[in-house]
Design a protein around this motif. Structure first.
Motif, PDB file in Angstrom:
ATOM      1  N   MET A  57       0.825  -1.211   0.000  1.00  0.00           N
ATOM      2  CA  MET A  57       0.000   0.000   0.000  1.00  0.00           C
ATOM      3  C   MET A  57       0.856   1.257   0.000  1.00  0.00           C
ATOM      4  SD  MET A  57      -3.114  -0.684  -0.397  1.00  0.00           S
ATOM      5  CE  MET A  57      -3.887   0.853   0.015  1.00  0.00           C
ATOM      6  N   ASP A  58       1.949   1.257   0.755  1.00  0.00           N
ATOM      7  CA  ASP A  58       2.862   2.399   0.743  1.00  0.00           C
ATOM      8  C   ASP A  58       3.472   2.568  -0.643  1.00  0.00           C
ATOM      9  OD1 ASP A  58       2.399   2.919   3.410  1.00  0.00           O
ATOM     10  OD2 ASP A  58       4.184   1.845   4.106  1.00  0.00           O
ATOM     11  N   VAL A 101      13.580   1.900  -6.374  1.00  0.00           N
ATOM     12  CA  VAL A 101      13.205   3.044  -5.540  1.00  0.00           C
ATOM     13  C   VAL A 101      12.145   2.640  -4.513  1.00  0.00           C
ATOM     14  CG1 VAL A 101      12.192   5.360  -5.545  1.00  0.00           C
ATOM     15  CG2 VAL A 101      13.799   4.695  -7.342  1.00  0.00           C
ATOM     16  N   LEU A 102      11.121   1.957  -4.949  1.00  0.00           N
ATOM     17  CA  LEU A 102      10.030   1.616  -4.035  1.00  0.00           C
ATOM     18  C   LEU A 102      10.390   0.498  -3.066  1.00  0.00           C
ATOM     19  CD1 LEU A 102       6.935   1.875  -6.377  1.00  0.00           C
ATOM     20  CD2 LEU A 102       7.806   3.529  -4.736  1.00  0.00           C
ATOM     21  N   ASP A 103      11.271  -0.410  -3.471  1.00  0.00           N
ATOM     22  CA  ASP A 103      11.733  -1.488  -2.594  1.00  0.00           C
ATOM     23  C   ASP A 103      10.557  -2.192  -1.918  1.00  0.00           C
ATOM     24  OD1 ASP A 103      13.544  -3.163  -1.322  1.00  0.00           O
ATOM     25  OD2 ASP A 103      13.690  -1.838   0.421  1.00  0.00           O
ATOM     26  N   THR A 104       9.724  -2.815  -2.729  1.00  0.00           N
ATOM     27  CA  THR A 104       8.536  -3.493  -2.216  1.00  0.00           C
ATOM     28  C   THR A 104       8.870  -4.765  -1.452  1.00  0.00           C
ATOM     29  OG1 THR A 104       8.263  -4.717  -4.281  1.00  0.00           O
ATOM     30  CG2 THR A 104       7.092  -2.613  -4.090  1.00  0.00           C
ATOM     31  N   GLY A 105      10.095  -5.247  -1.561  1.00  0.00           N
ATOM     32  CA  GLY A 105      10.488  -6.459  -0.865  1.00  0.00           C
ATOM     33  C   GLY A 105      10.346  -7.701  -1.719  1.00  0.00           C
ATOM     34  N   ASP A 106       9.659  -7.598  -2.816  1.00  0.00           N
ATOM     35  CA  ASP A 106       9.460  -8.726  -3.720  1.00  0.00           C
ATOM     36  C   ASP A 106       9.739  -8.242  -5.140  1.00  0.00           C
ATOM     37  OD1 ASP A 106       8.676 -11.067  -4.966  1.00  0.00           O
ATOM     38  OD2 ASP A 106       6.537 -10.655  -4.769  1.00  0.00           O
ATOM     39  N   LEU A 107      10.636  -8.922  -5.832  1.00  0.00           N
ATOM     40  CA  LEU A 107      11.026  -8.498  -7.178  1.00  0.00           C
ATOM     41  C   LEU A 107       9.834  -8.445  -8.125  1.00  0.00           C
ATOM     42  CD1 LEU A 107      13.219  -7.770  -9.252  1.00  0.00           C
ATOM     43  CD2 LEU A 107      13.482 -10.224  -9.664  1.00  0.00           C
ATOM     44  N   GLU A 129       6.674  -8.097  -7.445  1.00  0.00           N
ATOM     45  CA  GLU A 129       5.787  -7.002  -7.053  1.00  0.00           C
ATOM     46  C   GLU A 129       6.364  -5.672  -7.544  1.00  0.00           C
ATOM     47  OE1 GLU A 129       4.662  -5.449  -2.789  1.00  0.00           O
ATOM     48  OE2 GLU A 129       3.862  -7.474  -3.124  1.00  0.00           O
ATOM     49  N   GLY A 130       7.676  -5.505  -7.413  1.00  0.00           N
ATOM     50  CA  GLY A 130       8.341  -4.297  -7.900  1.00  0.00           C
ATOM     51  C   GLY A 130       8.203  -4.139  -9.399  1.00  0.00           C
ATOM     52  N   ILE A 131       8.291  -5.250 -10.129  1.00  0.00           N
ATOM     53  CA  ILE A 131       8.142  -5.217 -11.588  1.00  0.00           C
ATOM     54  C   ILE A 131       6.723  -4.808 -11.966  1.00  0.00           C
ATOM     55  CG2 ILE A 131       8.086  -6.666 -13.666  1.00  0.00           C
ATOM     56  CD1 ILE A 131      10.518  -8.160 -12.463  1.00  0.00           C
ATOM     57  N   VAL A 132       5.741  -5.395 -11.301  1.00  0.00           N
ATOM     58  CA  VAL A 132       4.342  -5.072 -11.612  1.00  0.00           C
ATOM     59  C   VAL A 132       4.045  -3.610 -11.299  1.00  0.00           C
ATOM     60  CG1 VAL A 132       1.948  -5.526 -10.952  1.00  0.00           C
ATOM     61  CG2 VAL A 132       3.502  -7.427 -11.369  1.00  0.00           C
ATOM     62  N   VAL A 133       4.487  -3.138 -10.141  1.00  0.00           N
ATOM     63  CA  VAL A 133       4.265  -1.740  -9.777  1.00  0.00           C
ATOM     64  C   VAL A 133       5.016  -0.824 -10.740  1.00  0.00           C
ATOM     65  CG1 VAL A 133       4.669   0.008  -7.999  1.00  0.00           C
ATOM     66  CG2 VAL A 133       3.779  -2.224  -7.358  1.00  0.00           C
ATOM     67  N   GLY A 134       6.244  -1.202 -11.101  1.00  0.00           N
ATOM     68  CA  GLY A 134       7.032  -0.410 -12.042  1.00  0.00           C
ATOM     69  C   GLY A 134       6.400  -0.328 -13.420  1.00  0.00           C
ATOM     70  N   LEU A 135       5.867  -1.446 -13.890  1.00  0.00           N
ATOM     71  CA  LEU A 135       5.158  -1.423 -15.179  1.00  0.00           C
ATOM     72  C   LEU A 135       3.953  -0.500 -15.109  1.00  0.00           C
ATOM     73  CD1 LEU A 135       5.200  -5.136 -16.381  1.00  0.00           C
ATOM     74  CD2 LEU A 135       6.162  -3.161 -17.563  1.00  0.00           C
ATOM     75  N   ALA A 136       3.221  -0.561 -14.005  1.00  0.00           N
ATOM     76  CA  ALA A 136       2.059   0.314 -13.844  1.00  0.00           C
ATOM     77  C   ALA A 136       2.487   1.782 -13.847  1.00  0.00           C
ATOM     78  CB  ALA A 136       1.317  -0.029 -12.554  1.00  0.00           C
ATOM     79  N   LEU A 137       3.596   2.097 -13.199  1.00  0.00           N
ATOM     80  CA  LEU A 137       4.090   3.476 -13.179  1.00  0.00           C
ATOM     81  C   LEU A 137       4.469   3.946 -14.578  1.00  0.00           C
ATOM     82  CD1 LEU A 137       6.422   3.404 -10.046  1.00  0.00           C
ATOM     83  CD2 LEU A 137       4.205   4.526 -10.247  1.00  0.00           C
ATOM     84  N   GLY A 138       5.252   3.138 -15.282  1.00  0.00           N
ATOM     85  CA  GLY A 138       5.702   3.516 -16.623  1.00  0.00           C
ATOM     86  C   GLY A 138       4.560   3.640 -17.612  1.00  0.00           C
ATOM     87  N   LEU A 139       3.644   2.702 -17.563  1.00  0.00           N
ATOM     88  CA  LEU A 139       2.507   2.753 -18.475  1.00  0.00           C
ATOM     89  C   LEU A 139       1.566   3.902 -18.118  1.00  0.00           C
ATOM     90  CD1 LEU A 139       1.825  -1.067 -18.844  1.00  0.00           C
ATOM     91  CD2 LEU A 139       2.804   0.467 -20.563  1.00  0.00           C
ATOM     92  N   SER A 140       1.433   4.204 -16.836  1.00  0.00           N
ATOM     93  CA  SER A 140       0.611   5.349 -16.420  1.00  0.00           C
ATOM     94  C   SER A 140       1.214   6.649 -16.928  1.00  0.00           C
ATOM     95  CB  SER A 140       0.497   5.406 -14.899  1.00  0.00           C
ATOM     96  OG  SER A 140      -0.199   4.291 -14.416  1.00  0.00           O
ATOM     97  N   ALA A 141       2.526   6.775 -16.817  1.00  0.00           N
ATOM     98  CA  ALA A 141       3.191   7.983 -17.309  1.00  0.00           C
ATOM     99  C   ALA A 141       3.024   8.111 -18.817  1.00  0.00           C
ATOM    100  CB  ALA A 141       4.671   7.966 -16.937  1.00  0.00           C
ATOM    101  N   THR A 142       3.132   7.003 -19.533  1.00  0.00           N
ATOM    102  CA  THR A 142       2.944   7.025 -20.981  1.00  0.00           C
ATOM    103  C   THR A 142       1.522   7.430 -21.337  1.00  0.00           C
ATOM    104  OG1 THR A 142       4.604   5.304 -21.278  1.00  0.00           O
ATOM    105  CG2 THR A 142       3.062   5.627 -23.075  1.00  0.00           C
TER     106      THR A 142
END
Length: 86
Positions: free
Chosen positions: A4-5, A49-55, A57-70
């Motif tokens: 959530m953070d 940067v987010l360091d979710t603790g799970d690779l 999870e970090g990939i999924v969140v990162g994809l969401a960030l990049g695609l949202s920015a696009t």
């Protein structure tokens, strides 16, 4: 950092990704590569940067960030072109 953070902090990263992509475009990056750069920056942010603790999870969140920015850039560009054509 729990999931959530990461989601809440990640939303603030979208404008930062947009700004970095725009900076790269102004320094010579062709427009066609901006979505790729946006996704790469999102992935890097999600994993490092987010360091979710799970690779994964970090990939999924990162994809969401990049695609949202696009999508945010593309949507803003389309609205701007629509207003200018009227």
């Amino acid at each position: 950092m729990d999931f959530m953070d990461a989601e809440v902090f990640g939303v603030a990263l979208v404008p930062l990704i947009l700004a970095l992509v725009e900076l790269c475009k102004r320094t010579g990056l062709p427009d066609k590569w901006s979505p790729v750069l946006s996704v790469v920056l999102g992935l890097l942010a999600g994993v490092f940067v987010l360091d979710t603790g799970d690779l994964y999870e970090g990939i999924v969140v990162g994809l969401a960030l990049g695609l949202s920015a696009t999508g945010l850039y593309s949507g803003t560009k389309n609205v701007k072109e629509g207003v200018e054509s009227q």
